[in-house]
Design a protein around this motif. Structure first.
Motif, PDB file in Angstrom:
ATOM      1  N   ARG A 298      -4.256 -15.367 -19.334  1.00  0.00           N
ATOM      2  CA  ARG A 298      -4.037 -14.021 -18.525  1.00  0.00           C
ATOM      3  C   ARG A 298      -2.746 -13.403 -19.168  1.00  0.00           C
ATOM      4  O   ARG A 298      -2.367 -12.527 -18.402  1.00  0.00           O
ATOM      5  CB  ARG A 298      -4.088 -14.402 -17.074  1.00  0.00           C
ATOM      6  CG  ARG A 298      -5.461 -14.983 -16.554  1.00  0.00           C
ATOM      7  CD  ARG A 298      -5.020 -15.368 -14.991  1.00  0.00           C
ATOM      8  NE  ARG A 298      -6.247 -16.128 -14.612  1.00  0.00           N
ATOM      9  CZ  ARG A 298      -7.568 -15.893 -14.286  1.00  0.00           C
ATOM     10  NH1 ARG A 298      -7.886 -14.803 -14.409  1.00  0.00           N
ATOM     11  NH2 ARG A 298      -8.388 -16.760 -13.986  1.00  0.00           N
TER      12      ARG A 298
ATOM     13  N   TYR B 132      -5.306 -14.695  -4.408  1.00  0.00           N
ATOM     14  CA  TYR B 132      -5.352 -13.212  -4.197  1.00  0.00           C
ATOM     15  C   TYR B 132      -5.096 -12.845  -2.771  1.00  0.00           C
ATOM     16  O   TYR B 132      -5.118 -11.780  -2.540  1.00  0.00           O
ATOM     17  CB  TYR B 132      -6.827 -12.770  -4.588  1.00  0.00           C
ATOM     18  CG  TYR B 132      -7.031 -12.972  -6.310  1.00  0.00           C
ATOM     19  CD1 TYR B 132      -6.334 -12.441  -7.066  1.00  0.00           C
ATOM     20  CD2 TYR B 132      -7.950 -13.882  -6.652  1.00  0.00           C
ATOM     21  CE1 TYR B 132      -6.727 -12.588  -8.320  1.00  0.00           C
ATOM     22  CE2 TYR B 132      -8.304 -13.891  -8.022  1.00  0.00           C
ATOM     23  CZ  TYR B 132      -7.366 -13.553  -8.856  1.00  0.00           C
ATOM     24  OH  TYR B 132      -7.980 -13.623 -10.214  1.00  0.00           O
TER      25      TYR B 132
ATOM     26  N   ASN C 250      -6.700  -1.746 -11.960  1.00  0.00           N
ATOM     27  CA  ASN C 250      -6.739  -3.088 -11.937  1.00  0.00           C
ATOM     28  C   ASN C 250      -8.141  -3.276 -12.953  1.00  0.00           C
ATOM     29  O   ASN C 250      -9.143  -3.414 -12.153  1.00  0.00           O
ATOM     30  CB  ASN C 250      -6.541  -3.796 -10.775  1.00  0.00           C
ATOM     31  CG  ASN C 250      -6.609  -5.368 -10.827  1.00  0.00           C
ATOM     32  OD1 ASN C 250      -6.878  -5.876 -11.847  1.00  0.00           O
ATOM     33  ND2 ASN C 250      -6.386  -5.938  -9.740  1.00  0.00           N
TER      34      ASN C 250
ATOM     35  N   ARG D  87     -12.559 -13.990  -2.197  1.00  0.00           N
ATOM     36  CA  ARG D  87     -12.529 -14.635  -3.359  1.00  0.00           C
ATOM     37  C   ARG D  87     -11.179 -15.334  -3.524  1.00  0.00           C
ATOM     38  O   ARG D  87     -10.249 -14.664  -3.143  1.00  0.00           O
ATOM     39  CB  ARG D  87     -12.382 -13.546  -4.535  1.00  0.00           C
ATOM     40  CG  ARG D  87     -12.080 -13.763  -6.019  1.00  0.00           C
ATOM     41  CD  ARG D  87     -11.829 -12.566  -6.627  1.00  0.00           C
ATOM     42  NE  ARG D  87     -11.546 -13.070  -8.028  1.00  0.00           N
ATOM     43  CZ  ARG D  87     -11.148 -12.378  -8.883  1.00  0.00           C
ATOM     44  NH1 ARG D  87     -10.811 -11.033  -8.881  1.00  0.00           N
ATOM     45  NH2 ARG D  87     -10.985 -12.501 -10.063  1.00  0.00           N
TER      46      ARG D  87
ATOM     47  N   HIS E  32      -7.893  -8.622 -20.064  1.00  0.00           N
ATOM     48  CA  HIS E  32      -7.633  -9.645 -20.754  1.00  0.00           C
ATOM     49  C   HIS E  32      -8.721  -9.913 -22.304  1.00  0.00           C
ATOM     50  O   HIS E  32      -8.532 -10.843 -23.162  1.00  0.00           O
ATOM     51  CB  HIS E  32      -7.342 -11.074 -20.390  1.00  0.00           C
ATOM     52  CG  HIS E  32      -6.975 -11.216 -19.059  1.00  0.00           C
ATOM     53  ND1 HIS E  32      -5.459 -10.867 -19.029  1.00  0.00           N
ATOM     54  CD2 HIS E  32      -7.228 -11.462 -18.004  1.00  0.00           C
ATOM     55  CE1 HIS E  32      -5.198 -11.070 -17.711  1.00  0.00           C
ATOM     56  NE2 HIS E  32      -6.116 -11.241 -17.137  1.00  0.00           N
TER      57      HIS E  32
ATOM     58  N   GLY F 107      -9.006  -6.424 -13.732  1.00  0.00           N
ATOM     59  CA  GLY F 107      -9.356  -7.682 -13.558  1.00  0.00           C
ATOM     60  C   GLY F 107      -9.382  -8.283 -15.037  1.00  0.00           C
ATOM     61  O   GLY F 107      -8.639  -7.959 -15.586  1.00  0.00           O
ATOM     62  N   ALA F 108     -10.535  -9.175 -14.959  1.00  0.00           N
ATOM     63  CA  ALA F 108     -10.540  -9.938 -16.200  1.00  0.00           C
ATOM     64  C   ALA F 108     -10.943  -9.066 -17.407  1.00  0.00           C
ATOM     65  O   ALA F 108     -10.363  -9.443 -18.661  1.00  0.00           O
ATOM     66  CB  ALA F 108     -11.831 -10.775 -16.253  1.00  0.00           C
TER      67      ALA F 108
ATOM     68  N   HIS G  74      -1.877  -5.905 -11.165  1.00  0.00           N
ATOM     69  CA  HIS G  74      -2.636  -6.937 -10.851  1.00  0.00           C
ATOM     70  C   HIS G  74      -2.097  -7.676  -9.561  1.00  0.00           C
ATOM     71  O   HIS G  74      -0.796  -7.573  -9.151  1.00  0.00           O
ATOM     72  CB  HIS G  74      -2.317  -8.085 -11.819  1.00  0.00           C
ATOM     73  CG  HIS G  74      -2.750  -7.590 -13.224  1.00  0.00           C
ATOM     74  ND1 HIS G  74      -4.180  -7.468 -13.556  1.00  0.00           N
ATOM     75  CD2 HIS G  74      -2.184  -6.974 -14.190  1.00  0.00           C
ATOM     76  CE1 HIS G  74      -4.409  -6.991 -14.735  1.00  0.00           C
ATOM     77  NE2 HIS G  74      -3.163  -6.648 -15.206  1.00  0.00           N
ATOM     78  N   LEU G  75      -2.946  -8.039  -8.419  1.00  0.00           N
ATOM     79  CA  LEU G  75      -2.674  -8.603  -7.307  1.00  0.00           C
ATOM     80  C   LEU G  75      -1.679  -9.880  -7.576  1.00  0.00           C
ATOM     81  O   LEU G  75      -0.698 -10.043  -7.041  1.00  0.00           O
ATOM     82  CB  LEU G  75      -3.732  -9.061  -6.535  1.00  0.00           C
ATOM     83  CG  LEU G  75      -4.855  -7.543  -6.242  1.00  0.00           C
ATOM     84  CD1 LEU G  75      -6.285  -8.110  -6.057  1.00  0.00           C
ATOM     85  CD2 LEU G  75      -4.358  -7.270  -4.870  1.00  0.00           C
ATOM     86  N   SER G  76      -2.202 -10.790  -8.510  1.00  0.00           N
ATOM     87  CA  SER G  76      -1.414 -11.951  -8.836  1.00  0.00           C
ATOM     88  C   SER G  76      -0.535 -11.628 -10.006  1.00  0.00           C
ATOM     89  O   SER G  76      -0.516 -10.798 -10.767  1.00  0.00           O
ATOM     90  CB  SER G  76      -2.295 -13.155  -9.189  1.00  0.00           C
ATOM     91  OG  SER G  76      -3.138 -12.578 -10.290  1.00  0.00           O
TER      92      SER G  76
HETATM   93  C1  DQA Z   1      -6.550  -9.811 -11.593  1.00  0.00           C
HETATM   94  C2  DQA Z   1      -5.813 -11.021 -12.653  1.00  0.00           C
HETATM   95  C3  DQA Z   1      -6.785 -11.295 -13.617  1.00  0.00           C
HETATM   96  O1  DQA Z   1      -6.569 -12.073 -14.536  1.00  0.00           O
HETATM   97  C4  DQA Z   1      -8.226 -11.558 -12.852  1.00  0.00           C
HETATM   98  O2  DQA Z   1      -9.339 -11.783 -13.890  1.00  0.00           O
HETATM   99  C5  DQA Z   1      -8.602 -10.853 -11.985  1.00  0.00           C
HETATM  100  C6  DQA Z   1      -7.682 -10.305 -11.194  1.00  0.00           C
HETATM  101  C7  DQA Z   1      -5.318  -9.683 -10.489  1.00  0.00           C
HETATM  102  O3  DQA Z   1      -5.150  -8.662  -9.768  1.00  0.00           O
HETATM  103  O4  DQA Z   1      -4.400 -10.521  -9.942  1.00  0.00           O
HETATM  104  O5  DQA Z   1      -9.697 -10.367 -11.636  1.00  0.00           O
HETATM  105  O6  DQA Z   1      -6.575  -8.523 -12.466  1.00  0.00           O
END
Ligand code: DQA
Length: 141
Positions: free
Chosen positions: A110, A22, A73, A17, A79, A75-76, A99-101
Motif C-alpha cells: 500500500r 476504516y 479514493n 468493512r 496500488h 481504493g486498491a 485514503h481513509l487509512s
Molecule cells: C484505501 C486504502 C487502500 O489501500 C485500500 O485498498 C482501500 C481503501 C483507504 O481509503 O484507506 O480500499 O484507499
C-alpha cells in the motif's frame, strides 16, 4: 465549480468493512459529510462509488472533458492500476488523492501509489474528514 468525489472498489462497504481499519462511519455518512461541506463552502458536488474499473475510467474521462475538480479514493486500484492513473493524468482540474487509512503505516504494497505524483494533493489517515479537507482545498481554487 463542480467537484466530483469518486470512490473505487469496496468503499461502498464502509461501516461494515474492517471497522478497525476504516472506522464505523458508513458510505452514507461519507456522502452526507461531503454534501454538508460542499454546501458550507458553496460548491456543487457529486459523490459516486463503483467496483468496476471501466466505470471509474469513464467517469475520469468525463471529468477531464468537463474540467471538473476530482477527489479520488481509488481504493486498491491506487496500488495496481496504470489504467486508472492514465485516465487521471488527463484531468484538467485539480486532483486530490484521498485514503481513509494511513496507507504508509500499513502493508508495504500500500506504500506504492500510481496517483500521488500526478495529484495536486494527497490526504491519508483522516477517515472521512480527509474528504472534507479535500473539498475545502479544491474550493479555494
Ligand atoms: C484505501 C486504502 C487502500 O489501500 C485500500 O485498498 C482501500 C481503501 C483507504 O481509503 O484507506 O480500499 O484507499
Amino acid at each position: 465549480m463542480t467537484v466530483l468525489v469518486l470512490n473505487g472498489p469496496n468503499l461502498g462497504r464502509l461501516g461494515v468493512r474492517e471497522p478497525d481499519v476504516y472506522g464505523t462511519a458508513t458510505y452514507a455518512d461519507l456522502v452526507g459529510r461531503c454534501e454538508q461541506v460542499a454546501t458550507d463552502v458553496g460548491v456543487e458536488i457529486e459523490v459516486r462509488q463503483t467496483d468496476a474499473e471501466a466505470e471509474m475510467i469513464g467517469w475520469l474521462h468525463a471529468a477531464a472533458d468537463a474540467g471538473s475538480a476530482v477527489i479520488l479514493n481509488a481504493g486498491a486500484w491506487t496500488h495496481t492500476s496504470i489504467a486508472v492513473r492514465d485516465a487521471a493524468s488527463q484531468l484538467n482540474g485539480p486532483l486530490v488523492e484521498v485514503h481513509l487509512s494511513n496507507v504508509h503505516a500499513r502493508e508495504a504494497f500500500r506504500h506504492t501509489s500510481y496517483l500521488s505524483d500526478i495529484a495536486s494533493a494527497v490526504v491519508v489517515g483522516m477517515g472521512i474528514e480527509g474528504y472534507a479537507a479535500a473539498i475545502r482545498y479544491v474550493a479555494q481554487g
